[in-house]
Design a protein around this motif. Structure first.
Motif, PDB file in Angstrom:
ATOM      1  N   ILE A  12       0.875  -1.173   0.000  1.00  0.00           N
ATOM      2  CA  ILE A  12       0.000   0.000   0.000  1.00  0.00           C
ATOM      3  C   ILE A  12       0.909   1.218   0.000  1.00  0.00           C
ATOM      4  CG2 ILE A  12      -1.780   1.289   1.265  1.00  0.00           C
ATOM      5  CD1 ILE A  12      -2.715  -1.285   2.536  1.00  0.00           C
ATOM      6  N   PHE A  13       0.584   2.201  -0.823  1.00  0.00           N
ATOM      7  CA  PHE A  13       1.401   3.423  -0.878  1.00  0.00           C
ATOM      8  C   PHE A  13       0.492   4.617  -0.668  1.00  0.00           C
ATOM      9  CE2 PHE A  13       4.084   6.750  -2.447  1.00  0.00           C
ATOM     10  CZ  PHE A  13       5.386   6.291  -2.328  1.00  0.00           C
ATOM     11  N   LEU A  14       0.728   5.364   0.416  1.00  0.00           N
ATOM     12  CA  LEU A  14      -0.041   6.580   0.666  1.00  0.00           C
ATOM     13  C   LEU A  14       0.789   7.738   0.140  1.00  0.00           C
ATOM     14  CD1 LEU A  14      -0.316   4.555   3.426  1.00  0.00           C
ATOM     15  CD2 LEU A  14      -2.128   6.171   3.825  1.00  0.00           C
ATOM     16  N   GLY A  15       0.375   8.273  -1.018  1.00  0.00           N
ATOM     17  CA  GLY A  15       1.206   9.258  -1.697  1.00  0.00           C
ATOM     18  C   GLY A  15       0.458  10.549  -1.957  1.00  0.00           C
ATOM     19  N   ASP A  59       3.703  -9.876   5.149  1.00  0.00           N
ATOM     20  CA  ASP A  59       4.761  -8.866   5.223  1.00  0.00           C
ATOM     21  C   ASP A  59       4.410  -7.654   4.361  1.00  0.00           C
ATOM     22  OD1 ASP A  59       4.903 -10.066   2.778  1.00  0.00           O
ATOM     23  OD2 ASP A  59       7.091 -10.279   2.758  1.00  0.00           O
ATOM     24  N   LEU A  60       3.122  -7.297   4.388  1.00  0.00           N
ATOM     25  CA  LEU A  60       2.625  -6.150   3.613  1.00  0.00           C
ATOM     26  C   LEU A  60       3.534  -4.927   3.803  1.00  0.00           C
ATOM     27  CD1 LEU A  60       0.026  -5.063   2.037  1.00  0.00           C
ATOM     28  CD2 LEU A  60      -0.747  -4.259   4.279  1.00  0.00           C
ATOM     29  N   GLU A  61       3.902  -4.284   2.683  1.00  0.00           N
ATOM     30  CA  GLU A  61       4.679  -3.034   2.766  1.00  0.00           C
ATOM     31  C   GLU A  61       3.692  -1.874   2.729  1.00  0.00           C
ATOM     32  OE1 GLU A  61       8.317  -2.047   0.059  1.00  0.00           O
ATOM     33  OE2 GLU A  61       6.601  -0.989  -0.811  1.00  0.00           O
ATOM     34  N   VAL A  62       3.756  -0.999   3.733  1.00  0.00           N
ATOM     35  CA  VAL A  62       2.846   0.160   3.758  1.00  0.00           C
ATOM     36  C   VAL A  62       3.695   1.430   3.862  1.00  0.00           C
ATOM     37  CG1 VAL A  62       0.820   1.217   4.824  1.00  0.00           C
ATOM     38  CG2 VAL A  62       1.157  -1.248   5.023  1.00  0.00           C
ATOM     39  N   THR A  63       3.757   2.177   2.756  1.00  0.00           N
ATOM     40  CA  THR A  63       4.613   3.376   2.700  1.00  0.00           C
ATOM     41  C   THR A  63       3.794   4.639   2.872  1.00  0.00           C
ATOM     42  OG1 THR A  63       6.069   2.241   1.127  1.00  0.00           O
ATOM     43  CG2 THR A  63       6.291   4.625   1.260  1.00  0.00           C
ATOM     44  N   LEU A  64       4.345   5.595   3.595  1.00  0.00           N
ATOM     45  CA  LEU A  64       3.737   6.921   3.710  1.00  0.00           C
ATOM     46  C   LEU A  64       4.730   7.956   3.189  1.00  0.00           C
ATOM     47  CD1 LEU A  64       1.440   8.780   5.196  1.00  0.00           C
ATOM     48  CD2 LEU A  64       3.243   9.107   6.875  1.00  0.00           C
ATOM     49  N   GLY A 100      -0.060   1.161  11.214  1.00  0.00           N
ATOM     50  CA  GLY A 100       0.302   0.034  10.345  1.00  0.00           C
ATOM     51  C   GLY A 100       1.250   0.436   9.221  1.00  0.00           C
ATOM     52  N   ILE A 101       1.740   1.681   9.290  1.00  0.00           N
ATOM     53  CA  ILE A 101       2.700   2.134   8.264  1.00  0.00           C
ATOM     54  C   ILE A 101       4.080   1.626   8.669  1.00  0.00           C
ATOM     55  CG2 ILE A 101       3.824   4.219   7.356  1.00  0.00           C
ATOM     56  CD1 ILE A 101       0.900   5.500   7.952  1.00  0.00           C
ATOM     57  N   ASN A 102       4.790   0.989   7.718  1.00  0.00           N
ATOM     58  CA  ASN A 102       6.094   0.430   8.100  1.00  0.00           C
ATOM     59  C   ASN A 102       7.230   0.912   7.206  1.00  0.00           C
ATOM     60  OD1 ASN A 102       5.618  -1.062   5.786  1.00  0.00           O
ATOM     61  ND2 ASN A 102       4.978  -2.901   6.917  1.00  0.00           N
ATOM     62  N   ARG A 103       6.914   1.866   6.320  1.00  0.00           N
ATOM     63  CA  ARG A 103       7.966   2.430   5.474  1.00  0.00           C
ATOM     64  C   ARG A 103       7.674   3.912   5.290  1.00  0.00           C
ATOM     65  NH1 ARG A 103       9.127   3.284  -0.051  1.00  0.00           N
ATOM     66  NH2 ARG A 103      11.327   2.941  -0.521  1.00  0.00           N
ATOM     67  N   LEU A 104       8.713   4.740   5.430  1.00  0.00           N
ATOM     68  CA  LEU A 104       8.536   6.183   5.240  1.00  0.00           C
ATOM     69  C   LEU A 104       9.300   6.622   4.011  1.00  0.00           C
ATOM     70  CD1 LEU A 104       9.217   8.021   8.613  1.00  0.00           C
ATOM     71  CD2 LEU A 104       7.034   7.846   7.418  1.00  0.00           C
ATOM     72  N   SER A 105       8.716   7.564   3.279  1.00  0.00           N
ATOM     73  CA  SER A 105       9.431   8.154   2.154  1.00  0.00           C
ATOM     74  C   SER A 105       9.423   9.662   2.367  1.00  0.00           C
ATOM     75  CB  SER A 105       8.725   7.787   0.845  1.00  0.00           C
ATOM     76  OG  SER A 105       9.414   8.384  -0.226  1.00  0.00           O
ATOM     77  N   LEU A 106      10.595  10.182   2.709  1.00  0.00           N
ATOM     78  CA  LEU A 106      10.694  11.582   3.115  1.00  0.00           C
ATOM     79  C   LEU A 106      11.161  12.450   1.936  1.00  0.00           C
ATOM     80  CD1 LEU A 106      10.186  12.628   6.011  1.00  0.00           C
ATOM     81  CD2 LEU A 106      12.650  12.572   6.379  1.00  0.00           C
TER      82      LEU A 106
END
Ligand SMILES: C[S@@+](CC[C@H](N)C(=O)[O-])C[C@H]1O[C@@H](n2cnc3c(N)ncnc32)[C@H](O)[C@@H]1O
Ligand code: SF4
Length: 384
Positions: free
Chosen positions: A65-68, A96-101, A121-127
């Motif tokens: 899932i990507f929250l962009g 092992d769902l990847e959830v990026t914010l 449930g977010i496990n990846r950050l994109s800054l």
């Protein structure tokens, strides 16, 4: 995280169309928020959009899932938790769902915001860092300073995030080669798992396009690109796509899914979906303007359009994505995800193989080192 291997998996993209301020180089569907965002209303709209769209992905599993955006980090952890929980309760997700914010270092006011995101449930950050030179940041109209990045990364790590990407850009107004290298060295020093490094492009419909700043010439940009590539590789960041570098095993699963032509559902204002239906590949896109989108979803008026991808363009679309990946894409993926025959791809690729631009090895099609420098030209020649 391992990459998606199951051809039946799909990815979910969720678009958040607001930012504190519109950057002069940005052509994404983002609008100045001007006051408080009604988070509840937008999350309710996303939920309706999701409910309406998910039938097309019945019996399939979400891999990422990507929250962009826009700037999804303008939303509270509480709102995002409600949304993510709603989705997870209704669709099968990989363990092992990847959830990026996507987060903007200038839109992270609360100290415990990262803790709330983890809890959601977010496990990846994109800054969205872009640069660590305050002069450059001002010239590209960013709302943050280099110090905000340091604080944000410190907070994210302390809260427990262990999969972080930073977006950097090079070829910025009045940026010399030395400045670009220093920027990249600073970025590397943060030790994040992933670094994306984009060349600034002047996109139509942006302020920079209308009133272009002074940018380095083509040769200087090429030099910057190769020096930054070498610098990143020297520090253990392996390039796996044109602009993406990762430590071992830390590639972005969501983006890899796009580039390998996987199916995805997009919800939110202006979001796109791609799905393999019985009679071919279908593209769907949602109403773009945030207010119109929300009103239409609430009233049940039509808020989406769709179009099949024409056969003659399908192969080119596949190649536009696939050639970006350094390791190449499997011919199996091509057949599974386009329903076309690999012989068609092989015959399209033949002339480029003869010219030492493409190669097929162990069932994978990829650019040669020389071909990687000419991706745009290869694609242009493929267009029917
Ligand atoms: C979807 S954008 C949004 C990220 C986030 N809103 C932010 O800006 O902090 C993702 C990334 O694309 C890159 N980008 C956006 N516009 C660009 C442009 N015109 N040229 C090159 N890179 C661009 C930036 O590095 C940005 O962080
Ligand atoms: S913060 Fe990101 S999405 Fe928003 S305007 Fe700037 S570049 Fe575009």
């Amino acid at each position: 995280m391992s990459l998606s291997e199951n051809f039946d998996d799909f990815s979910l993209y969720i678009h958040f169309p607001w930012c504190v301020r519109k950057c002069p180089y940005c052509d994404f569907n983002s609008h100045e928020s001007r006051g408080r965002i009604d988070e509840r209303r937008y999350v309710n709209t996303l939920i309706r959009d999701f409910d309406d769209s998910i039938d097309a992905f019945k019996n399939r599993t979400i891999t990422s899932i990507f929250l962009g955006g826009g700037t999804p980090s303008l939303f509270s952890g509480k709102s995002l938790k409600r949304l993510i929980r709603y989705i997870r309760d209704r669709v099968s997700c990989r363990d092992d769902l990847e959830v990026t914010l996507e987060a903007n270092p200038g839109s992270l006011e609360h100290h415990d915001q990262f803790g709330e995101y983890l809890d959601a449930g977010i496990n990846r950050l994109s800054l969205g860092v872009q640069s660590l030179d305050d002069g450059c940041l001002i010239r590209i109209g960013r709302i943050h300073h280099a110090d905000d990045v340091r604080k944000a990364l410190e907070n994210a790590r302390t809260s427990g995030f262990c999969n972080i990407n930073i977006d950097m850009m090079y070829g910025l107004p009045d940026q010399s080669l030395d400045m670009a290298i220093k920027d990249c060295e600073h970025a590397i020093a943060f030790g994040t798992e992933h670094i994306s490094c984009y060349q600034l492009t002047l996109e139509p419909n942006t302020l920079f396009y209308l009133d272009p700043p002074t940018l380095a010439d083509h040769d200087s940009i090429y030099r910057m690109q190769t020096e930054l590539q070498a610098l990143l590789e020297d520090h253990g960041y392996v390039q796996y796509e044109v602009s993406a570098y990762a430590r071992a095993g830390m590639q972005c699963r969501h983006n890899m899914h796009y580039w390998t032509f996987g199916d995805y559902l997009g919800i939110g204002a202006g979001a796109h979906s791609k799905i393999l239906a019985e009679d071919g590949v279908l593209r769907i896109w949602k109403e773009k303007h945030p207010e119109h989108y929300q009103r239409k979803v609430a009233s049940g008026a039509s808020w989406k359009n769709h179009e099949p991808v024409r056969q003659e363009y399908l192969m080119v679309e596949f190649m536009m994505n696939a050639l970006r990946i350094k390791q190449g894409v499997s011919l199996d993926a091509f057949e599974q995800r386009t329903l076309l025959n690999r012989e068609d791809l092989l015959s399209l690729a033949q002339v480029f193989r003869d010219e030492d631009l493409l190669v097929i090895e162990n069932g994978l099609l990829r650019c040669t080192d020389r071909g990687y420098l000419f991706i745009d030209e290869i694609i242009e020649r493929m267009i029917p």
